[in-house]
Design a protein around this motif. Structure first.
Motif, PDB file in Angstrom:
ATOM      1  N   GLY A  18      -4.381  26.150 -24.639  1.00 47.13           N
ATOM      2  CA  GLY A  18      -5.431  27.285 -24.186  1.00 47.13           C
ATOM      3  C   GLY A  18      -6.696  26.824 -23.878  1.00 47.13           C
ATOM      4  O   GLY A  18      -6.830  25.766 -23.564  1.00 47.13           O
ATOM      5  N   ALA A  19      -7.405  27.708 -24.745  1.00 50.15           N
ATOM      6  CA  ALA A  19      -8.879  27.219 -24.474  1.00 50.15           C
ATOM      7  C   ALA A  19      -9.775  28.116 -25.319  1.00 50.15           C
ATOM      8  O   ALA A  19      -9.390  29.128 -25.984  1.00 50.15           O
ATOM      9  CB  ALA A  19      -9.272  27.789 -22.985  1.00 50.15           C
ATOM     10  N   VAL A  20     -11.040  27.692 -25.715  1.00 51.33           N
ATOM     11  CA  VAL A  20     -12.085  28.454 -26.523  1.00 51.33           C
ATOM     12  C   VAL A  20     -13.202  28.377 -25.558  1.00 51.33           C
ATOM     13  O   VAL A  20     -13.751  27.582 -24.823  1.00 51.33           O
ATOM     14  CB  VAL A  20     -12.416  27.698 -27.770  1.00 51.33           C
ATOM     15  N   GLU A  21     -13.571  29.724 -25.117  1.00 51.93           N
ATOM     16  CA  GLU A  21     -15.101  30.064 -24.520  1.00 51.93           C
ATOM     17  C   GLU A  21     -16.007  30.128 -25.588  1.00 51.93           C
ATOM     18  O   GLU A  21     -15.800  31.051 -26.561  1.00 51.93           O
ATOM     19  CB  GLU A  21     -14.830  31.017 -23.396  1.00 51.93           C
ATOM     20  N   THR A  22     -17.300  29.555 -25.275  1.00 52.66           N
ATOM     21  CA  THR A  22     -18.342  29.847 -26.356  1.00 52.66           C
ATOM     22  C   THR A  22     -19.710  30.154 -25.466  1.00 52.66           C
ATOM     23  O   THR A  22     -19.881  29.615 -24.536  1.00 52.66           O
ATOM     24  CB  THR A  22     -18.438  28.286 -27.095  1.00 52.66           C
ATOM     25  N   LEU A  23     -20.453  30.829 -26.329  1.00 53.76           N
ATOM     26  CA  LEU A  23     -21.792  31.060 -25.868  1.00 53.76           C
ATOM     27  C   LEU A  23     -22.644  30.864 -26.955  1.00 53.76           C
ATOM     28  O   LEU A  23     -22.540  31.079 -28.045  1.00 53.76           O
ATOM     29  CB  LEU A  23     -21.989  32.661 -25.401  1.00 53.76           C
ATOM     30  N   SER A  24     -23.763  29.810 -26.479  1.00 53.14           N
ATOM     31  CA  SER A  24     -24.446  29.455 -27.659  1.00 53.14           C
ATOM     32  C   SER A  24     -25.814  29.062 -27.099  1.00 53.14           C
ATOM     33  O   SER A  24     -26.024  29.361 -25.838  1.00 53.14           O
ATOM     34  CB  SER A  24     -23.911  27.946 -28.351  1.00 53.14           C
ATOM     35  N   GLY A  25     -26.544  28.279 -27.670  1.00 54.76           N
ATOM     36  CA  GLY A  25     -27.754  27.534 -27.414  1.00 54.76           C
ATOM     37  C   GLY A  25     -27.632  26.611 -26.228  1.00 54.76           C
ATOM     38  O   GLY A  25     -28.552  26.216 -25.403  1.00 54.76           O
ATOM     39  N   ASP A  26     -26.340  26.131 -26.016  1.00 53.85           N
ATOM     40  CA  ASP A  26     -26.068  25.327 -24.914  1.00 53.85           C
ATOM     41  C   ASP A  26     -25.486  26.350 -23.412  1.00 53.85           C
ATOM     42  O   ASP A  26     -24.872  25.669 -22.658  1.00 53.85           O
ATOM     43  CB  ASP A  26     -24.747  24.512 -25.233  1.00 53.85           C
ATOM     44  N   GLY A  27     -25.762  27.521 -23.692  1.00 54.56           N
ATOM     45  CA  GLY A  27     -25.063  28.249 -22.569  1.00 54.56           C
ATOM     46  C   GLY A  27     -23.663  28.545 -22.594  1.00 54.56           C
ATOM     47  O   GLY A  27     -22.995  28.973 -23.895  1.00 54.56           O
ATOM     48  N   TYR A  28     -23.043  29.036 -21.649  1.00 50.32           N
ATOM     49  CA  TYR A  28     -21.439  29.369 -21.656  1.00 50.32           C
ATOM     50  C   TYR A  28     -20.875  27.756 -21.384  1.00 50.32           C
ATOM     51  O   TYR A  28     -21.184  26.935 -20.416  1.00 50.32           O
ATOM     52  CB  TYR A  28     -21.151  30.181 -20.305  1.00 50.32           C
ATOM     53  N   GLU A  29     -19.938  27.730 -22.094  1.00 51.64           N
ATOM     54  CA  GLU A  29     -18.984  26.639 -21.984  1.00 51.64           C
ATOM     55  C   GLU A  29     -17.386  26.975 -22.053  1.00 51.64           C
ATOM     56  O   GLU A  29     -16.954  27.897 -23.094  1.00 51.64           O
ATOM     57  CB  GLU A  29     -19.154  25.431 -22.884  1.00 51.64           C
ATOM     58  N   ARG A  30     -16.582  26.237 -21.709  1.00 58.28           N
ATOM     59  CA  ARG A  30     -14.993  26.519 -21.891  1.00 58.28           C
ATOM     60  C   ARG A  30     -14.493  25.115 -22.013  1.00 58.28           C
ATOM     61  O   ARG A  30     -14.873  24.187 -21.300  1.00 58.28           O
ATOM     62  CB  ARG A  30     -14.536  26.982 -20.803  1.00 58.28           C
ATOM     63  N   ARG A  31     -13.642  24.983 -23.270  1.00 58.26           N
ATOM     64  CA  ARG A  31     -13.101  23.699 -23.569  1.00 58.26           C
ATOM     65  C   ARG A  31     -11.634  23.961 -23.749  1.00 58.26           C
ATOM     66  O   ARG A  31     -11.169  24.846 -24.243  1.00 58.26           O
ATOM     67  CB  ARG A  31     -13.714  23.330 -24.805  1.00 58.26           C
ATOM     68  N   ASP A  32     -10.736  23.258 -22.935  1.00 58.50           N
ATOM     69  CA  ASP A  32      -9.229  23.076 -23.284  1.00 58.50           C
ATOM     70  C   ASP A  32      -8.867  22.907 -24.685  1.00 58.50           C
ATOM     71  O   ASP A  32      -9.488  22.114 -25.356  1.00 58.50           O
ATOM     72  CB  ASP A  32      -8.585  22.363 -22.130  1.00 58.50           C
ATOM     73  N   LEU A  33      -7.599  23.482 -25.009  1.00 58.73           N
ATOM     74  CA  LEU A  33      -7.049  23.187 -26.368  1.00 58.73           C
ATOM     75  C   LEU A  33      -5.779  22.687 -26.113  1.00 58.73           C
ATOM     76  O   LEU A  33      -5.006  23.362 -25.170  1.00 58.73           O
ATOM     77  CB  LEU A  33      -7.202  24.558 -27.123  1.00 58.73           C
ATOM     78  N   ALA A  34      -5.452  21.619 -26.877  1.00 59.19           N
ATOM     79  CA  ALA A  34      -3.972  21.425 -27.001  1.00 59.19           C
ATOM     80  C   ALA A  34      -3.680  20.698 -28.362  1.00 59.19           C
ATOM     81  O   ALA A  34      -4.838  20.397 -28.815  1.00 59.19           O
ATOM     82  CB  ALA A  34      -3.596  20.327 -25.708  1.00 59.19           C
ATOM     83  N   ARG A  35      -2.517  20.427 -28.516  1.00 61.58           N
ATOM     84  CA  ARG A  35      -2.285  19.665 -29.807  1.00 61.58           C
ATOM     85  C   ARG A  35      -3.179  18.537 -30.075  1.00 61.58           C
ATOM     86  O   ARG A  35      -3.160  17.706 -29.329  1.00 61.58           O
ATOM     87  CB  ARG A  35      -0.501  19.559 -30.011  1.00 61.58           C
ATOM     88  N   GLY A  36      -3.519  18.538 -31.326  1.00 59.02           N
ATOM     89  CA  GLY A  36      -4.466  17.333 -31.584  1.00 59.02           C
ATOM     90  C   GLY A  36      -5.760  17.722 -31.245  1.00 59.02           C
ATOM     91  O   GLY A  36      -6.731  16.655 -31.668  1.00 59.02           O
TER      92      GLY A  36
END
Length: 239
Positions: free
Chosen positions: A46-64
């Motif tokens: 899956g993924a985690v979408e974040t909004l922070s002081g770094d703006g919008y980011e999306r990071r992929d998630l997988a086992r490990g």
């Protein structure tokens, strides 16, 4: 030294596979006001979408995958494979459970304390069946996604400064909870850090008295809950 190491809390999260307005499945976007949060992905993708002081980011998630984020980071878990599962490690055990999180509800809900409280606590209303709690959790998730999508659009257009109104509202929402949080912090994470300092002092003097107090702790059986991001298995790890 009592409680789980580091004064942290640990839960197992099976991320919701309910679809949302933008076609992605997942949980309720929210932020924490006092505690950092870490993920250790154990199954699925899956993924985690974040909004922070770094703006919008999306990071992929997988086992490990292991990642973490600081207070104020809006995070939204997206269940890509349908079986995304992760271990969540929360800083400051007890404080997140005592209302540390703020949902990304639409502006009009965030601005109305009564409306916010009603929407945030709906799944915990007394007398609901398990099915009704699940439906209330999904309704809460949909409201948080609605506000999140509008906020993400503003952040992508105007940059991280678009986060400021949410951060200001979040601080106002939790301001009257901090006396309780301070006691939880003092009895948990701070007490453990202070104990480590005392242990180092003792070891520097070649004293071993604290080693004679060695013991094994156990949390017992997990408790299932309807969480923000998915179905939870939680343990009470506080002193």
């Amino acid at each position: 030294m009592a409680g789980f190491p580091g004064g942290t809390a640990v839960s197992l999260v099976t991320v919701y596979d309910w679809p949302t307005a933008d076609g992605q499945a997942g949980g309720s976007p929210h932020l924490h006001t006092a505690s950092a949060e870490g993920y250790v992905v154990t199954a699925g993708t899956g993924a985690v979408e974040t909004l922070s002081g770094d703006g919008y980011e999306r990071r992929d998630l997988a086992r490990g995958t292991v990642l973490w984020f600081t207070p104020g980071t809006v995070h939204r878990l997206v269940n890509g494979s349908g079986d995304l599962q992760l271990v969540v490690v929360m800083q400051n055990a007890g404080i997140p459970e005592a209302g540390d999180a703020v949902f990304t509800f639409p502006e009009d809900v965030l601005a109305d304390p009564d409306a916010y409280a009603a929407a945030a606590t709906a799944p915990a209303a007394p007398g609901l069946t398990e099915a009704e709690r699940g439906e209330a959790t999904r309704t809460r998730r949909d409201l948080a996604v609605e506000g999140y999508l509008a906020l993400r659009e503003r952040v992508e257009k105007d940059g991280p400064d678009a986060m400021r109104p949410l951060w200001d509202r979040a601080a106002r929402i939790v301001a009257d909870r901090t006396d309780t949080w301070r006691r939880l912090w003092a009895d948990g994470p701070k007490a453990q850090a202070d104990a480590t300092g005392a242990h180092l002092d003792a070891l520097a003097a070649a004293e071993s008295a604290h080693l004679c107090d060695a013991h094994v702790g156990s949390a017992g059986d997990a408790v299932g809950k309807w969480g923000m991001c998915g179905r939870l298995e939680t343990w009470d790890l506080r002193p």
